[in-house]
Design an enzyme around this catalytic site. Structure first.
Site, PDB file in Angstrom:
ATOM      1  N   GLN A   1       2.612  -6.850  -3.653  1.00 48.26           N
ATOM      2  CA  GLN A   1       2.723  -6.263  -2.320  1.00 48.26           C
ATOM      3  C   GLN A   1       3.996  -6.005  -1.946  1.00 48.26           C
ATOM      4  O   GLN A   1       4.894  -5.882  -2.580  1.00 48.26           O
ATOM      5  CB  GLN A   1       2.384  -7.612  -1.311  1.00 48.26           C
ATOM      6  CG  GLN A   1       1.035  -8.072  -1.583  1.00 48.26           C
ATOM      7  CD  GLN A   1       0.536  -9.018  -2.542  1.00 48.26           C
ATOM      8  OE1 GLN A   1       1.589  -9.387  -3.227  1.00 48.26           O
ATOM      9  NE2 GLN A   1      -0.667  -9.283  -2.657  1.00 48.26           N
TER      10      GLN A   1
ATOM     11  N   LYS B   1       2.705   2.070  -5.113  1.00 48.57           N
ATOM     12  CA  LYS B   1       3.243   1.795  -6.333  1.00 48.57           C
ATOM     13  C   LYS B   1       2.577   2.040  -7.695  1.00 48.57           C
ATOM     14  O   LYS B   1       3.161   2.315  -8.498  1.00 48.57           O
ATOM     15  CB  LYS B   1       3.567   0.190  -6.302  1.00 48.57           C
ATOM     16  CG  LYS B   1       4.570  -0.016  -4.999  1.00 48.57           C
ATOM     17  CD  LYS B   1       4.721  -1.703  -4.991  1.00 48.57           C
ATOM     18  CE  LYS B   1       3.377  -2.335  -4.473  1.00 48.57           C
ATOM     19  NZ  LYS B   1       3.008  -2.074  -3.409  1.00 48.57           N
TER      20      LYS B   1
ATOM     21  N   GLY C   1      -4.082  -4.350  -4.483  1.00 51.57           N
ATOM     22  CA  GLY C   1      -5.150  -3.170  -4.840  1.00 51.57           C
ATOM     23  C   GLY C   1      -3.975  -2.000  -5.239  1.00 51.57           C
ATOM     24  O   GLY C   1      -3.647  -1.594  -4.361  1.00 51.57           O
ATOM     25  N   HIS C   2      -4.060  -1.510  -6.506  1.00 55.84           N
ATOM     26  CA  HIS C   2      -3.471  -0.568  -6.881  1.00 55.84           C
ATOM     27  C   HIS C   2      -4.498   0.555  -7.349  1.00 55.84           C
ATOM     28  O   HIS C   2      -5.252   0.539  -8.205  1.00 55.84           O
ATOM     29  CB  HIS C   2      -2.397  -0.609  -8.070  1.00 55.84           C
ATOM     30  CG  HIS C   2      -1.133  -1.359  -7.606  1.00 55.84           C
ATOM     31  ND1 HIS C   2      -0.193  -1.925  -8.466  1.00 55.84           N
ATOM     32  CD2 HIS C   2      -0.803  -1.776  -6.342  1.00 55.84           C
ATOM     33  CE1 HIS C   2       0.783  -2.646  -7.790  1.00 55.84           C
ATOM     34  NE2 HIS C   2       0.351  -2.548  -6.307  1.00 55.84           N
TER      35      HIS C   2
ATOM     36  N   ASP D   1       0.595  -1.391  -0.003  1.00 62.04           N
ATOM     37  CA  ASP D   1      -0.098   0.039   0.044  1.00 62.04           C
ATOM     38  C   ASP D   1       0.884   1.219  -0.229  1.00 62.04           C
ATOM     39  O   ASP D   1       0.438   2.282   0.487  1.00 62.04           O
ATOM     40  CB  ASP D   1      -1.082   0.038   1.230  1.00 62.04           C
ATOM     41  CG  ASP D   1      -1.800  -1.186   1.503  1.00 62.04           C
ATOM     42  OD1 ASP D   1      -2.226  -1.557   0.275  1.00 62.04           O
ATOM     43  OD2 ASP D   1      -1.637  -2.005   2.507  1.00 62.04           O
TER      44      ASP D   1
END
Length: 434
Positions: free
Chosen positions: A224, A16, A40-41, A13
């Protein structure tokens, strides 16, 4: 342009997605090498935000080729929904999106097994997974009973593979918990989704190596963060794959000599989701203030993240594992209203210095941070676009972070939009971006 990796350097988180989106304009290919729909991005530009889970963040650059590598695990239904959402948003995928035929499939059995395990665990041993079936899918991969994208083409073969899973120990455990499993129905659903996916499926290792041989530049994207790495993270409170830069070789089928550099992405503070030690966690008003200012809620789950000051010991550990050429500090603006900012510059355990992040979760939970306090800048930085326009105390803080990490800061984020990014003149990043 060289081939570089963008690596999360904390517990994930870190932002990125924004960095990959920003950099991908200068690259020909963006390739993801590990993770699944638990990653999740979020990418924001033009006043619009997009949440991605399978697809690399470079997808918003129309001339960039996108690769989802063999080291990933894929939920077919969620991934196809993600594709459909991008197409509705006007993003062209045909001819530029490639999915490895060797990536593993997250079957419904894996999702149910994940939920069963988490619900059965007590508070002390609960990992805090996203309940997306990621761990069981990687377990199936390691135990050699998983299903790969390439298996979806033949319904009879696929049905046999699924039936073995349903009749095996995993299926037996689910049946004992009252689950009803229909191997034929599971296989047919996966096969039908595989037919939709077929135009995108390829031997991506062959493609990547051909493209690099042709002189194309590749941006390697991790999912991650480093501290969730299966080997080097805060085990057992980790993800199920290797998240460090070295893992891209196995996760994409490219040699180590193909990698020319690495950028580490850190927040200006620390967060993590789920269980496990976090030495700098704040359970007070400052922690809540960081959470609210940083909107620290998971892209995938919406869960509130645990928040704390920057952990320099863990950051230096991440740098050792990845050897960053430069680092990006995201979300500096979250600290704009603090009169003072802190960072951890060491650990002590019963008075003894601890030089690295402990392997044992018990030891990591026991260490006491050694704090360094710096003056805040009490200035809104969200509109700043040049390094020399940052408040002097903010630049002092960034310089100190670079010293503690062991790699200089070359980029700073002061908001979610791709435009809210500052490149440090004369840095490795400045040279990379020309």
């Amino acid at each position: 342009m060289p081939n570089i990796a963008v690596i999360g350097a904390q517990w994930g988180d870190e932002g990125k997605g924004k960095i990959v989106d920003l950099l991908s304009e200068r690259f020909d290919v963006v390739a993801r090498f590990q993770g699944g729909p638990n990653a999740g991005h979020t990418v924001t530009f033009g006043g619009q935000s997009y949440a991605l889970h399978h697809v690399p963040s470079g997808v918003f650059r129309p001339n960039v080729r996108i690769v989802i590598g063999n080291g990933t695990v894929l939920d077919l239904g969620k991934m196809l929904d993600e594709f459909d959402g991008l197409v509705r948003a006007g993003i062209e995928l045909d001819g530029r999106l490639f999915v490895s035929d060797r990536a593993h499939v997250v079957l419904p059995v894996m999702v149910r097994l994940d939920a069963l395990r988490e619900s059965a665990a007590d508070a002390a041993t609960r990992i805090g997974t996203t309940l997306r079936g990621i761990g069981p899918t990687y377990e199936a991969k390691a135990a050699r009973w998983g299903v790969r994208i390439g298996d979806l083409a033949e319904l009879d073969y696929l049905t046999d593979r699924v039936r073995r899973i349903v009749d095996g120990p995993a299926g037996q455990r689910l049946r004992e918990a009252g689950e009803r499993l229909d191997a034929d129905a599971i296989a047919r659903e996966a096969w039908e989704r595989g037919r939709r996916l077929a135009p995108y499926v390829a031997d991506t290792a062959l493609l990547l190596n051909d493209w690099i041989d042709e002189g194309l530049d590749v941006l390697f994207e991790g999912a991650q963060g480093t501290l969730l790495d299966l080997d080097h993270g805060s085990y057992p409170f980790v993800t199920s794959s290797s998240t460090i830069a070295g893992a891209l070789c196995g996760g994409l089928g490219v040699a180590p000599t193909r990698l020319d550099g690495a950028l580490g992405v850190f927040k200006a503070y620390g967060t993590r989701v789920g269980g496990g030690p976090m030495p700098t966690e704040l359970k007070d008003a400052d922690g809540e203030r960081i959470r609210e200012r940083g909107r620290e809620y998971g892209t995938t789950t919406g869960r509130p993240r645990r928040c704390g000051w920057f952990d320099g010991v863990a950051a230096a550990y991440a740098n050792r594992l990845n050897r960053f050429d430069n680092v990006c500090i995201s979300l500096l603006d979250v600290l704009d209203e603090f009169d003072q900012v802190k960072l951890c510059v060491g650990y002590r355990d019963d008075g003894r210095e601890v030089r690295s992040f402990p392997a044992s979760p018990a030891a990591a939970a026991r260490v006491e941070p050694v704090w360094e306090t710096l003056p805040g800048w009490s200035t809104d930085t969200t509109g700043v676009r040049r390094w020399d326009e940052l408040p002097s105390n903010a630049r002092r803080f960034l310089d100190r972070l670079g010293e503690v990490i062991g790699s200089p800061v070359g980029m700073v984020g002061v908001g979610p939009d791709r435009a809210q990014s500052i490149i440090r003149p004369g840095s490795w990043m400045a040279g990379l971006l020309g």
